[in-house]
Design a protein around this motif. Sequence first.
Motif, short mmCIF file in Angstrom:
data_model
loop_
_atom_site.label_atom_id
_atom_site.label_comp_id
_atom_site.label_asym_id
_atom_site.label_seq_id
_atom_site.Cartn_x
_atom_site.Cartn_y
_atom_site.Cartn_z
N ASP A 16 15.69 -16.01 -33.82
CA ASP A 16 16.79 -16.30 -32.57
C ASP A 16 15.79 -15.81 -31.08
OD1 ASP A 16 16.19 -13.57 -32.83
OD2 ASP A 16 18.57 -13.00 -32.94
N THR A 42 17.71 -11.87 -27.00
CA THR A 42 18.16 -12.80 -27.75
C THR A 42 19.67 -13.21 -27.94
OG1 THR A 42 18.38 -11.10 -29.57
CG2 THR A 42 16.36 -12.30 -29.24
N LEU A 43 20.29 -12.23 -27.05
CA LEU A 43 21.79 -12.18 -27.44
C LEU A 43 22.76 -13.24 -27.37
CD1 LEU A 43 22.48 -8.46 -26.46
CD2 LEU A 43 21.58 -9.44 -28.47
N PRO A 94 22.50 -15.32 -35.41
CA PRO A 94 22.27 -14.81 -33.89
C PRO A 94 23.53 -13.73 -33.80
CG PRO A 94 23.47 -16.86 -34.15
CD PRO A 94 22.95 -16.75 -35.35
N PHE A 95 23.25 -12.92 -32.60
CA PHE A 95 24.21 -11.75 -32.43
C PHE A 95 25.68 -12.45 -32.31
CE2 PHE A 95 26.50 -9.71 -29.07
CZ PHE A 95 26.19 -8.28 -29.49
N GLU A 101 20.16 -8.71 -38.93
CA GLU A 101 19.70 -7.39 -38.51
C GLU A 101 20.82 -6.14 -39.08
OE1 GLU A 101 18.73 -7.22 -34.53
OE2 GLU A 101 17.67 -9.09 -34.45
N GLN A 142 18.66 -7.59 -31.37
CA GLN A 142 20.01 -7.51 -30.96
C GLN A 142 20.78 -6.35 -30.43
OE1 GLN A 142 21.98 -10.02 -34.24
NE2 GLN A 142 20.70 -11.48 -34.19
#
Length: 263
Positions: free
Chosen positions: A44, A56-57, A85-86, A114, A142
């Motif tokens: 990401d 990256t959020l 992704p977040f 994560e 993240q």
Amino acid sequence: MNKKQTITSIKEAKGKEPLVMITAYDALFAKLVEPYADMILVGDSLNMSFLGKSDTLSATIEQMIYHTNAVCNGAKKSFVICDMPFGTYNTKEEALQNSIKVYKETPADAVKIEGGKDKAHIIEYLTKNGIAVVGHIGLLPQNVRSEGGYRVKGKDEIEIDELIEDAKAVEKAGAFCIVIEGVKPKAAKEVTKSVKIPTIGIGAGADTDGQVLVWSDMLGFFEEFKPKFVKRYLNGAELVKDALKNFAKEVKSREFPDEKHSY
């Protein structure tokens, strides 16, 4: 690599030859990366180096699927990991739904999540439902806003113990590999010794079972900032700028195209 890695071969590499992981976001660079990487991570991090965002959020599952497909098209024999992704794995049900979406819509071999102890129940739920998972502990990009920046971990014995607990929880949950980011080398070494699955370091010293770097960092294309742990193996941005400068100059002077480059 001549032969595609598998979860079994990756796990068997523990304590033997170090594993090479490199990020890629498109078919062109994936094809270049493939001969040298045991694993390709569609990170990401593309939200920053590819899209120009500050973190990256805001990366979406649709973006990750698009880029994962591009990478798989360019590196058909590679072991490809899609970064979740977040906001796509807040609950185990949501994580499974989005991971199934990745599996159905791309040829990805695994997903990466994560978190340590707090995400172990999610990792376990995914692995019990046929999803291969790479863990990620230490500095968690993240969490950059909630932690007020990118904080190096493992600075004292308390933090080292917490990292070891995270790694063991992720391993017990069924992850086959763990990325350790932004931790002191001593901590990464202790974590690596504490688990039976491979650890892949980034900014974590030389005692992990492998290393990963973002391609645009290691090749010198990302110029906004350079993390301390990044070694630039190429001054990519400068080379590209020189080439563009020469192209523009030859167009302006009508040197290009010449007879050699005309039909």
